[in-house]
Design a protein around this motif. Structure first.
Motif, short mmCIF file in Angstrom:
data_model
loop_
_atom_site.label_atom_id
_atom_site.label_comp_id
_atom_site.label_asym_id
_atom_site.label_seq_id
_atom_site.Cartn_x
_atom_site.Cartn_y
_atom_site.Cartn_z
N UNK A 103 0.79 -1.23 0.00
CA UNK A 103 0.00 0.00 0.00
C UNK A 103 0.83 1.29 0.00
N UNK A 104 1.86 1.43 0.84
CA UNK A 104 2.64 2.67 0.80
C UNK A 104 3.21 2.96 -0.59
N UNK A 105 3.74 1.93 -1.26
CA UNK A 105 4.29 2.11 -2.59
C UNK A 105 3.21 2.47 -3.60
N UNK A 106 2.05 1.82 -3.47
CA UNK A 106 0.96 2.12 -4.39
C UNK A 106 0.48 3.56 -4.22
N UNK A 107 0.31 3.99 -2.98
CA UNK A 107 -0.20 5.34 -2.71
C UNK A 107 0.75 6.41 -3.23
N UNK A 108 2.03 6.32 -2.89
CA UNK A 108 2.98 7.34 -3.33
C UNK A 108 3.24 7.23 -4.83
N UNK A 109 3.20 6.00 -5.36
CA UNK A 109 3.39 5.81 -6.79
C UNK A 109 2.29 6.47 -7.61
N UNK A 110 1.05 6.31 -7.17
CA UNK A 110 -0.07 6.95 -7.86
C UNK A 110 0.04 8.47 -7.75
N UNK A 111 0.41 8.96 -6.57
CA UNK A 111 0.56 10.42 -6.37
C UNK A 111 1.59 10.99 -7.33
N UNK A 112 2.71 10.32 -7.50
CA UNK A 112 3.76 10.79 -8.41
C UNK A 112 3.33 10.62 -9.86
N UNK A 113 2.76 9.47 -10.19
CA UNK A 113 2.36 9.20 -11.56
C UNK A 113 1.33 10.18 -12.08
N UNK A 114 0.40 10.60 -11.23
CA UNK A 114 -0.63 11.54 -11.67
C UNK A 114 -0.05 12.92 -11.98
N UNK A 115 1.05 13.26 -11.36
CA UNK A 115 1.72 14.52 -11.72
C UNK A 115 2.23 14.43 -13.16
N UNK A 116 2.75 13.26 -13.52
CA UNK A 116 3.19 13.04 -14.89
C UNK A 116 2.03 13.17 -15.87
N UNK A 117 0.86 12.65 -15.48
CA UNK A 117 -0.34 12.78 -16.32
C UNK A 117 -0.68 14.26 -16.51
N UNK A 118 -0.61 15.03 -15.43
CA UNK A 118 -0.93 16.45 -15.48
C UNK A 118 0.03 17.19 -16.41
N UNK A 119 1.32 16.91 -16.27
CA UNK A 119 2.32 17.61 -17.08
C UNK A 119 2.28 17.19 -18.55
N UNK A 120 1.66 16.06 -18.83
CA UNK A 120 1.55 15.61 -20.22
C UNK A 120 0.45 16.35 -20.98
N UNK A 121 -0.39 17.08 -20.24
CA UNK A 121 -1.38 17.93 -20.88
C UNK A 121 -2.48 17.19 -21.62
N UNK A 122 -2.90 17.76 -22.74
CA UNK A 122 -4.02 17.21 -23.50
C UNK A 122 -3.71 15.86 -24.13
#
Length: 228
Positions: A103-122
């Motif tokens: 769970x700790x790895x999943x939670x922080x991994x999703x938090x970091x990964x979603x920033x990548x989604x945001x920066x990827x834009x449209x």
């Protein structure tokens, strides 16, 4: 999409380091080493197929294209891994939660990964619908949209700190309940954010992801009640 790949790699690296060096990820209910490695293999296979099957289904429904577009989904990976493990546990007669230390790895991994989604834009197709609120963000086309990627990232980051608190305060509670709490929180917040995304709905105003989320909510509530 390079920025997305870089953040995905960062999420995997941070998650792996946490699992191996800090939490020393283990399956406290599986003592046999061979069985434990089979368990890990089942997780990887289930998560892999779940990610691409669920992601591709949503892409097929939501993106109007004559060619096949392969998609991937964190929700699908969680679902696929969970289903595979539950089948494995049933066959091997393993009782109780075995996923707490992931769970700790999943939670922080999703938090970091979603920033990548945001920066990827449209390009990433994970942005939100148009909004006039102060939270609106212009991804480059002059339209203010909900940055739902950041909403999810912040939610999972806060949950990560909650996980740390539980881990150090009550190890027994952590091992018994935290995985199901993670599933419940992830599915619930994901269900909510999906209302702010431009995905095609399929029934009763809900999209395909939301139906999968409802399944995970029922799964987590069942096991939380059963474990109490």
């Amino acid at each position: 999409m390079l920025i997305h790949l870089l953040f995905d790699l960062l999420a995997y690296i941070v998650g792996t380091l946490l699992a191996v060096k800090v939490f020393k990820t283990k399956t406290q209910l599986i003592k046999n080493e061979n069985l434990r490695y089979a368990y890990y293999t089942i997780i990887i296979i289930g998560a892999f197929f779940g990610a691409f099957i669920v992601g591709s289904i949503n892409t097929y429904i939501s993106v109007k294209s004559e060619s096949l577009i392969i998609g991937k989904s964190v929700l699908g990976a969680i679902m696929g891994g969970t289903i595979a493990v539950e089948i494995f546990k049933k066959v091997m007669n393993i009782k109780g939660s075995t996923g707490a230390y992931f769970v700790p790895s999943l939670a922080i991994g999703i938090a970091i990964g979603r920033i990548g989604c945001f920066l990827s834009g449209l390009q990433d197709y994970t942005y939100g619908i148009e909004t006039t609120s102060i939270l609106g963000y212009d991804f480059g086309d002059g339209v203010l949209r909900h940055p739902v990627q950041l909403y999810e990232s912040l939610t999972m980051l806060l949950f990560f700190f909650y996980v740390l608190y539980i881990y150090f305060k009550n190890r027994f509670y952590f091992e018994k309940y935290i995985f199901y709490q993670f599933i419940l929180l992830y599915a619930t917040q994901r269900f909510a954010w999906e209302f702010l995304k431009p995905y095609e709905t399929i029934f009763m105003g809900l999209n395909i992801f939301q139906f999968f989320c409802l399944g995970l909510v029922l799964y987590s509530l069942y096991h939380l009640r059963r474990s109490s």
